[in-house]
Write a protein that holds these residues in place. Structure first.
Motif, short mmCIF file in Angstrom:
data_model
loop_
_atom_site.label_atom_id
_atom_site.label_comp_id
_atom_site.label_asym_id
_atom_site.label_seq_id
_atom_site.Cartn_x
_atom_site.Cartn_y
_atom_site.Cartn_z
N ALA A 51 -40.62 21.87 -22.09
CA ALA A 51 -41.67 20.53 -21.78
C ALA A 51 -42.83 20.84 -21.12
O ALA A 51 -43.83 20.47 -21.37
N LEU A 52 -42.69 21.80 -20.16
CA LEU A 52 -44.01 22.32 -19.20
C LEU A 52 -44.60 23.47 -19.88
O LEU A 52 -45.40 24.29 -19.20
N SER A 53 -44.09 24.11 -21.00
CA SER A 53 -44.83 25.43 -21.68
C SER A 53 -45.92 25.28 -22.29
O SER A 53 -46.76 26.01 -22.86
N PHE A 54 -46.51 24.09 -22.43
CA PHE A 54 -47.90 23.71 -23.17
C PHE A 54 -48.94 23.98 -22.71
O PHE A 54 -49.96 24.38 -23.16
N GLY A 55 -48.92 23.94 -21.40
CA GLY A 55 -50.15 24.23 -20.38
C GLY A 55 -50.77 25.55 -20.54
O GLY A 55 -52.09 25.73 -20.67
N ALA A 56 -50.25 26.73 -21.23
CA ALA A 56 -50.77 27.99 -21.26
C ALA A 56 -51.82 27.70 -22.54
O ALA A 56 -52.61 28.63 -22.73
N ASP A 109 -55.78 20.80 -26.83
CA ASP A 109 -56.53 19.35 -27.05
C ASP A 109 -57.77 19.67 -28.16
O ASP A 109 -58.04 18.59 -28.52
N ARG A 110 -57.92 20.76 -28.55
CA ARG A 110 -58.72 20.92 -29.61
C ARG A 110 -58.10 20.47 -31.04
O ARG A 110 -58.72 19.95 -32.03
N LEU A 156 -48.66 8.27 -19.40
CA LEU A 156 -47.53 8.91 -18.83
C LEU A 156 -47.11 10.19 -19.68
O LEU A 156 -47.15 10.06 -20.80
N ALA A 157 -47.14 11.31 -19.08
CA ALA A 157 -47.18 12.66 -19.99
C ALA A 157 -48.41 12.85 -20.44
O ALA A 157 -48.44 13.08 -21.88
N ALA A 158 -49.39 12.42 -20.03
CA ALA A 158 -50.80 12.48 -20.63
C ALA A 158 -51.38 13.62 -21.13
O ALA A 158 -52.49 13.90 -21.96
N GLY A 159 -50.67 14.66 -20.80
CA GLY A 159 -51.27 16.19 -21.55
C GLY A 159 -52.52 16.38 -21.25
O GLY A 159 -52.91 16.29 -20.13
N GLY A 193 -51.46 22.92 -15.93
CA GLY A 193 -52.31 23.43 -16.95
C GLY A 193 -53.17 22.35 -18.13
O GLY A 193 -54.21 22.27 -18.39
N MET A 194 -52.32 21.31 -18.25
CA MET A 194 -52.70 20.35 -19.05
C MET A 194 -53.46 19.38 -18.07
O MET A 194 -54.62 18.95 -18.69
N ARG A 195 -53.21 19.40 -17.09
CA ARG A 195 -53.87 18.17 -16.00
C ARG A 195 -55.34 18.91 -15.79
O ARG A 195 -56.21 18.15 -15.98
N ALA A 196 -55.35 20.37 -15.69
CA ALA A 196 -56.61 20.89 -15.54
C ALA A 196 -57.48 20.47 -17.05
O ALA A 196 -58.77 20.47 -16.80
N GLN A 197 -57.03 20.74 -18.10
CA GLN A 197 -57.55 20.47 -19.25
C GLN A 197 -58.25 19.15 -19.46
O GLN A 197 -59.18 18.75 -19.82
N LEU A 198 -57.21 18.24 -19.02
CA LEU A 198 -57.63 16.62 -19.07
C LEU A 198 -58.76 16.35 -18.05
O LEU A 198 -59.93 15.86 -18.40
#
Length: 182
Positions: free
Chosen positions: A7-12, A18-19, A45-48, A71-76
């Protein structure tokens, strides 16, 4: 058991996520939030990367993004000026009791530990608040190219499993259209 490592692997790949991930139809989000006053407090929730956050914001609600993956928070934060995603999960939100008019979840409900998450969502929602998981589901009946994409990519349609996790629904609206322009 929920595999939080996956579940936490998407940030990379947050930029690509996002694109290339589709947004959510504004009509669907309006339907899920029907009856809320303008400017209601809505937790994504789990905003990605904020794909759903931006739709909620566009329709005029105050949105509080909560996301466990840094990583997802940083992109958001990068793509959604004026908002800062809070570190948290479905099982532990950094929000006060009864502080939200609605909690939305886009595409991520299957990652939740349901028993713990449901109690946490109930804690954060005001009495009479709205909880709505939302999915984009491939329409393999109406679009031939989608059938071929699914075959080539060996994608599995897990929509029936996802819908079964939510339980019975009074209404499951569908919106169809062309793929989003990028």
């Amino acid at each position: 058991m929920v595999d939080h490592t996956r579940a936490l692997s998407f940030g990379a790949a947050a930029n690509d996520y996002d694109r290339f991930r589709p947004s959510y139809p504004e009509e669907a989000v309006r339907w899920a939030l029907d009856g809320l006053d303008d400017g209601a407090r809505v937790v994504d929730l789990a905003a990605g990367t904020g794909i759903l956050t931006r739709v909620v914001r566009t329709i005029g609600h105050q949105v509080l993004p909560v996301e466990p993956d840094p990583g997802m928070r940083a992109q958001l934060d990068l793509t959604t000026p004026g908002l800062t995603a809070q570190a948290g999960s479905a099982e532990s939100m950094p929000l006060p009791d009864a502080s939200a008019d609605a909690v939305l979840v886009g595409q991520a409900y299957h990652w939740f530990d349901k028993e713990t998450a449901h109690a946490e969502i109930a804690r954060v929602l005001r009495p009479g608040g709205t909880f709505a998981p939302i999915w984009n589901i491939r329409d393999q009946q109406a679009a031939g190219w989608m059938v071929e994409l699914t075959r080539i990519a060996d994608l599995r349609d897990n929509a029936p499993d996802l819908l079964a996790q939510v339980g019975p629904a009074v209404n499951r609206p569908t919106w169809c259209g062309p793929p989003p322009a990028r």
